[in-house]
Design an enzyme around this catalytic site. Structure first.
Site, PDB file in Angstrom:
ATOM      1  CG  ASN A  23      52.579  40.610  27.629  1.00  8.97           C
ATOM      2  OD1 ASN A  23      51.993  40.140  26.658  1.00  8.97           O
ATOM      3  ND2 ASN A  23      53.534  39.933  28.261  1.00  8.97           N
ATOM      4  CG  LEU A  82      49.326  41.110  43.623  1.00 10.12           C
ATOM      5  CD1 LEU A  82      48.344  41.467  42.523  1.00 10.12           C
ATOM      6  CD2 LEU A  82      49.940  42.363  44.234  1.00 10.12           C
ATOM      7  CG  HIS A 112      50.031  31.552  35.026  1.00  9.30           C
ATOM      8  ND1 HIS A 112      51.183  31.715  35.760  1.00  9.30           N
ATOM      9  CD2 HIS A 112      49.787  30.209  35.007  1.00  9.30           C
ATOM     10  CE1 HIS A 112      51.615  30.536  36.170  1.00  9.30           C
ATOM     11  NE2 HIS A 112      50.791  29.610  35.727  1.00  9.30           N
TER      12      HIS A 112
END
Length: 226
Positions: A23, A117, A136
């Site tokens: 990606n 995170l 996601h």
């Protein structure tokens, strides 16, 4: 304050990765094309030293950084007072935020970054008016956390679902629940193995992460739901 880039200075992008970087490669290929105009990846940071995505970045002279968690776990060991390395996690995230902010990015893209995170990272980044977005492999409000493709596959095998999806969303403290930027359904019919489903999902991810980044860049400086 970060604003949508309408001038000649490229939008500065930091990318966080953990693995192969396919990606990331899609973002690299899209920069300064119609798909992602006037954009520059200023650094790629990985939590894994051997992540192939670092080599992808180095191949096109993008600065890289390995920021591993092991030294933090050694300094702040797991214990009953510090379960699941919570202190190590926050120290790691606080230093990661400073690494990112040193490059003065306008947007941070989590492109296969396999760490959750905490606010130790999110708060300093938010304070700089820098957007954080994440890829996601599920639709918003469906499956959350790690292993979503496997979860979707198991439910498909049990005839409990016929589709899954992918989304690009803003990152907030609540895992995978930030405001969606763009999402896409993935029909599961015809997949006979988990690997086939993974391939189908990954084939959609590369275009969607670029599209999501472009939308998020255009929206820099605009108010949004937290």
């Amino acid at each position: 304050m970060a604003t949508a880039n309408s001038g000649s200075t490229p939008t500065r992008i930091s990318v966080l990765i953990s693995g192969s970087g396919s990606n990331l490669q899609a973002l690299i290929n899209a920069c300064n094309t119609e798909a992602l105009p006037n954009a520059k990846i200023v650094r790629v940071i990985s939590d894994r030293k051997d992540a192939y995505g670092l080599k992808r970045a180095e191949a096109v002279q993008i600065p890289t950084k390995h920021h591993g968690v092991l030294p933090y776990k050694k300094k702040y060991p797991d214990s009953s007072e510090n379960p699941q390395y919570q202190e190590a996690r926050r120290a790691y995230d606080a230093d990661l935020a400073q690494l990112v902010l040193a490059d003065d990015p306008e947007i941070v893209v989590c492109a296969g970054f396999m760490r959750i995170l905490s606010t130790a990272f999110l708060d300093p980044i938010k304070g700089s008016n820098t957007s954080i977005i994440n890829l996601h492999p599920s639709l918003h409000g469906d499956l959350v956390g790690a292993g979503c493709i496997r979860k979707a596959w198991d439910e498909f095998q049990d005839s409990k679902r016929t589709k899954t999806g992918i989304m690009i969303h803003y990152v907030i403290a609540e895992v995978d629940m930030g405001e969606p930027i763009v999402q896409e359904e993935v029909v599961m019919a015809g997949c006979t193995t988990l690997e086939q489903l993974e391939g189908r999902i990954h084939a959609h991810e590369h275009g969607l992460i670029v599209k999501g980044a472009k939308i998020a860049i255009a929206a820099l400086g605009e108010p949004r739901r937290s």
